[in-house]
Design a protein around this motif. Structure first.
Motif, PDB file in Angstrom:
ATOM      1  N   HIS A   1     -12.934  64.741  82.823  1.00  0.00           N
ATOM      2  CA  HIS A   1     -11.175  64.557  82.711  1.00  0.00           C
ATOM      3  C   HIS A   1     -10.676  64.518  84.219  1.00  0.00           C
ATOM      4  CE1 HIS A   1     -11.064  65.461  78.542  1.00  0.00           C
ATOM      5  NE2 HIS A   1     -12.046  66.537  78.838  1.00  0.00           N
ATOM      6  N   GLY A   2      -9.624  64.113  84.416  1.00  0.00           N
ATOM      7  CA  GLY A   2      -9.109  63.795  85.785  1.00  0.00           C
ATOM      8  C   GLY A   2      -9.345  62.921  86.711  1.00  0.00           C
ATOM      9  N   LEU A   3     -10.098  62.095  86.320  1.00  0.00           N
ATOM     10  CA  LEU A   3     -10.518  60.945  87.496  1.00  0.00           C
ATOM     11  C   LEU A   3     -10.231  59.667  86.742  1.00  0.00           C
ATOM     12  CD1 LEU A   3     -14.153  62.413  88.536  1.00  0.00           C
ATOM     13  CD2 LEU A   3     -11.780  62.751  89.376  1.00  0.00           C
ATOM     14  N   VAL A   4     -10.520  58.608  87.284  1.00  0.00           N
ATOM     15  CA  VAL A   4     -10.056  57.164  87.132  1.00  0.00           C
ATOM     16  C   VAL A   4     -10.639  56.897  85.624  1.00  0.00           C
ATOM     17  CG1 VAL A   4     -10.284  54.742  87.486  1.00  0.00           C
ATOM     18  CG2 VAL A   4      -9.651  56.557  89.397  1.00  0.00           C
ATOM     19  N   LEU A   5     -11.939  56.990  85.163  1.00  0.00           N
ATOM     20  CA  LEU A   5     -12.410  56.902  83.757  1.00  0.00           C
ATOM     21  C   LEU A   5     -12.806  58.327  83.580  1.00  0.00           C
ATOM     22  CD1 LEU A   5     -13.785  54.726  81.855  1.00  0.00           C
ATOM     23  CD2 LEU A   5     -15.894  55.196  82.888  1.00  0.00           C
ATOM     24  N   ASP A   6     -12.048  58.685  82.113  1.00  0.00           N
ATOM     25  CA  ASP A   6     -12.421  59.936  81.618  1.00  0.00           C
ATOM     26  C   ASP A   6     -13.030  59.828  79.982  1.00  0.00           C
ATOM     27  OD1 ASP A   6     -10.282  59.212  80.229  1.00  0.00           O
ATOM     28  OD2 ASP A   6      -8.907  60.672  81.130  1.00  0.00           O
ATOM     29  N   GLU A   7     -13.240  60.833  79.687  1.00  0.00           N
ATOM     30  CA  GLU A   7     -14.022  60.984  78.488  1.00  0.00           C
ATOM     31  C   GLU A   7     -13.145  60.262  77.223  1.00  0.00           C
ATOM     32  OE1 GLU A   7     -14.687  61.781  74.308  1.00  0.00           O
ATOM     33  OE2 GLU A   7     -13.063  62.880  75.430  1.00  0.00           O
ATOM     34  N   PRO A   8     -11.892  60.446  77.190  1.00  0.00           N
ATOM     35  CA  PRO A   8     -11.023  60.003  76.261  1.00  0.00           C
ATOM     36  C   PRO A   8     -11.140  58.366  76.276  1.00  0.00           C
ATOM     37  CG  PRO A   8      -9.776  61.809  76.816  1.00  0.00           C
ATOM     38  CD  PRO A   8     -11.095  61.726  77.749  1.00  0.00           C
TER      39      PRO A   8
END
Length: 343
Positions: free
Chosen positions: A233-240
């Motif tokens: 979470h919180g970066l340019v590519l995240d889990e969702p």
């Protein structure tokens, strides 16, 4: 200066990223990368995975080039079409620093480039600046492919398109001025996955490639590495976003175990093309990139691995504000020049 800030904020809004307070791993970010993420947080736009596929494609197209270096002028830029096995004509764009009349009789070495975007977004247009820069710095030809995207076209269509295009360039590239003895394949993110798989396919039929250029490629069947947890979470590519992208492309769960989706599952990678692999340290995909580099090395494949500290997924397309992107461009070009035997 004010105009520049407005441009940056526009780009960060269309990237559709929000940042929770204090996620693990943010302390590793460079000041420039942290500033990019702060601007994304302030934009507070709807995340891409909540937009739906059509709107996500449009959003990515709208902002993909804004943080990149200025567009490099080239002597030759041509739009082409490459036939796929089912009769479709795939758009492609050819880039070269030499015009047709200046191209040596033997042709120019060529990189087939496969763009990123989770098999769902992205295009030749979104990666135009990057491909121009590689053609300029490496002195080779770059052919960028618009393979077909999910959800309209699901696994294995993107792979089939990429592999069909590589075979076409190898067989017919001489018509465009390609030196078919010197061909490489490369791409970023999902495009890196496709490039890695194409390198295995090429080995299988005896097609010799000079290099596979893999920029933070996806290589695993499931997102279960430590970096997927650390940078969820919180970066340019995240889990969702990752979950959403793959849900667009893969509808049969068994297909996730297919090595054409997860090249780490390939039975062997002996005698595939030498690899240059560039990874972002603060990226869910970094561990699987390292694992793939290790798999190649254990098979005796020459591998040059670069891990760019303090930056995130997508950083290579942020060269206007992220110095590590410009470093990566230079490193990729040097790898291509060496593989192609260019002075």
């Amino acid at each position: 200066m004010a105009a520049q800030c407005v441009l940056e904020i526009f780009c960060l809004e269309v990237l559709n990223v929000s940042i929770p307070a204090g996620p693990s791993g943010h302390e590793q970010l460079t000041p420039s990368m942290r500033d990019v993420l702060r601007r994304m947080e302030r934009a507070a736009r709807t995340p891409m995975h909540q937009l739906g596929a059509a709107a996500a494609k449009a959003a990515y197209e709208a902002g993909a080039g804004v943080l990149e270096i200025p567009k490099q002028a080239l002597a030759r830029v041509e739009d082409l079409q490459i036939p796929a096995r089912d009769g479709a004509q795939l758009p492609a764009r050819l880039y070269a620093s030499l015009g047709r009349e200046e191209t040596p009789a033997a042709g120019l070495p060529a990189l087939l480039y496969l763009h990123g975007g989770g098999f769902t977004v992205g295009s030749v247009a979104t990666h135009d600046q990057l491909c121009r820069q590689l053609a300029h710095l490496a002195g080779c030809m770059v052919i960028s492919l618009d393979y077909r995207l999910a959800p309209e076209f699901q696994f294995p269509i993107a792979h089939n398109d990429a592999w069909d295009a590589l075979q076409w360039v190898a067989a017919h590239g001489g018509e465009w001025g390609v030196d078919i003895r010197r061909i490489a394949v490369g791409g970023d993110s999902a495009g890196g996955t496709l490039a890695a798989v194409c390198a295995i396919e090429a080995r299988n039929i005896g097609l010799a490639l000079a290099l596979q250029l893999l920029i933070y490629p996806g290589t695993t069947a499931h997102q279960d590495t430590e970096s997927h947890r650390r940078y969820a979470h919180g970066l340019v590519l995240d889990e969702p976003a990752i979950t959403w992208f793959f849900a667009q492309y893969i509808t049969n769960p068994a297909d996730r175990e297919d090595w054409r989706f997860a090249p780490l599952l390939a039975a062997d990678v002996d005698n595939v093309a030498p690899a240059w692999i560039g990874l972002a340290e603060c990226d869910p995909l970094v561990d699987e990139g390292v694992e793939y580099a290790d798999k190649l090395r254990m098979a005796g494949v020459p591998v040059e691995l670069e891990i760019y500290k303090g930056v995130t997924h997508e950083f290579v397309k942020m060269g206007r504000v992220i110095a590590e992107a410009r470093q990566a461009h230079a490193h990729m070009a040097a790898a291509l020049r060496s593989a192609f035997g260019l002075a």
